[in-house]
Scaffold this motif. Structure first.
Motif, short mmCIF file in Angstrom:
data_model
loop_
_atom_site.label_atom_id
_atom_site.label_comp_id
_atom_site.label_asym_id
_atom_site.label_seq_id
_atom_site.Cartn_x
_atom_site.Cartn_y
_atom_site.Cartn_z
N SER A 53 -11.86 -21.54 105.19
CA SER A 53 -11.29 -20.22 105.47
C SER A 53 -9.83 -20.32 105.93
O SER A 53 -9.00 -19.47 105.60
CB SER A 53 -12.11 -19.50 106.53
N ILE A 56 -6.97 -20.27 103.29
CA ILE A 56 -6.62 -19.06 102.54
C ILE A 56 -5.22 -18.62 102.95
O ILE A 56 -4.93 -18.44 104.13
CB ILE A 56 -7.64 -17.93 102.82
N GLU A 58 -3.42 -15.80 102.16
CA GLU A 58 -3.22 -14.40 102.52
C GLU A 58 -3.75 -14.14 103.92
O GLU A 58 -4.94 -14.34 104.19
CB GLU A 58 -3.92 -13.48 101.51
N GLU A 59 -2.87 -13.70 104.79
CA GLU A 59 -3.23 -13.59 106.21
C GLU A 59 -4.39 -12.64 106.46
O GLU A 59 -5.33 -12.96 107.18
CB GLU A 59 -2.01 -13.13 107.01
N GLU A 60 -4.35 -11.47 105.85
CA GLU A 60 -5.40 -10.47 106.07
C GLU A 60 -6.75 -10.97 105.56
O GLU A 60 -7.77 -10.81 106.24
CB GLU A 60 -5.02 -9.16 105.38
N LEU A 61 -6.74 -11.58 104.38
CA LEU A 61 -7.98 -12.11 103.81
C LEU A 61 -8.51 -13.28 104.63
O LEU A 61 -9.72 -13.41 104.84
CB LEU A 61 -7.75 -12.54 102.36
N ARG A 62 -7.57 -14.12 105.11
CA ARG A 62 -7.97 -15.27 105.92
C ARG A 62 -8.64 -14.81 107.22
O ARG A 62 -9.68 -15.34 107.63
CB ARG A 62 -6.76 -16.13 106.24
N LYS A 64 -10.14 -11.95 107.78
CA LYS A 64 -11.43 -11.33 107.45
C LYS A 64 -12.49 -12.39 107.20
O LYS A 64 -13.65 -12.26 107.65
CB LYS A 64 -11.25 -10.43 106.22
N GLU A 65 -12.12 -13.45 106.49
CA GLU A 65 -13.07 -14.52 106.18
C GLU A 65 -13.48 -15.27 107.45
O GLU A 65 -14.65 -15.61 107.63
CB GLU A 65 -12.44 -15.49 105.18
#
Length: 219
Positions: A53, A56, A58-62, A64-65
């Motif tokens: 995780s 990842i 992309e900060e927002e996706l990271r 969230k994951e």
């Protein structure tokens, strides 16, 4: 100590003892066993997921994951906390802690007023106008009465004990002042019955005043 002061101190001692018992029980429950010290397969899997995780870009996706990976751990952590003694006893202790906090806050507020009334304190050298016009004897009488009131909220406040003894001693150097001087000395670690009171440290002016008054009275 008055009966009310004894009851107050006993209640605080009971609260402190309950807090310590809960902490001791929690520490015993949380002490890891030999098996707990070994790296388990679920821990390895979790570490791998966290590592993946974190890669990842992309900060927002990271973020969230990571939240998704850690969610089961947070849930387990919360359930474990709910099993601890400190969590189970908290509903009973919370009102007592609030009572203790209110009492100490009240005593602290009164202490400020008392020290302003006593002329020979830093606070009392330049008091408010409504105090400065009072005679010294009147200020001392008010300080004594107010200090006694404050000790009702916190019988273990050394400054209030000193102020009560000091204010009373100047007007009436008898037992009424000595019992508060003696309490003050005990609270700052000085026992007049010891061969080496204060463990050899140099007394402050307040300590010396109280020590001299108590030892002279005992003679």
């Amino acid at each position: 100590l008055t009966t009310a002061e004894l009851g107050h101190i006993a209640a605080r001692a009971d609260l402190a003892a309950a807090e310590l018992r809960a902490l001791r029980s929690d520490l015993e429950a949380l002490t890891p066993s030999a098996a707990d010290r070994e790296v388990s397969e679920p821990s390895v899997v979790l570490a791998k997921k966290l590592l993946e995780s974190s890669r990842i870009r992309e900060e927002e996706l990271r973020a969230k994951e990571l939240l998704a990976v850690l969610a089961p751990c947070r849930d387990l952590e919360q359930r474990m906390q709910n099993l601890l003694s400190s969590a189970r006893i908290e509903p009973k202790l919370a009102p007592l802690r609030q009572w203790r906090e209110r009492a100490l806050t009240t005593a602290a507020d009164i202490r400020v007023r008392v020290l302003e009334l006593v002329p020979d304190t830093i606070q009392g050298e330049k008091p408010r106008a409504e105090i400065s016009h009072l005679k010294k004897s009147e200020r001392m009488n008010q300080a004594y009465a107010l200090a006694i009131e404050g000790l009702g909220s916190d019988p273990l406040d050394p400054e209030l004990a000193w102020a009560a003894g000091h204010a009373r001693y100047l007007a009436w150097p008898g037992l009424d002042s000595i019992i508060y001087f003696d309490r003050y000395l005990a609270l700052v670690g000085i026992r007049t019955s010891d061969a080496n009171p204060g463990a050899g440290r140099k007394f402050s002016p307040r300590e010396q005043e109280a020590f001299s008054a108590v030892t002279t009275f005992k003679r």
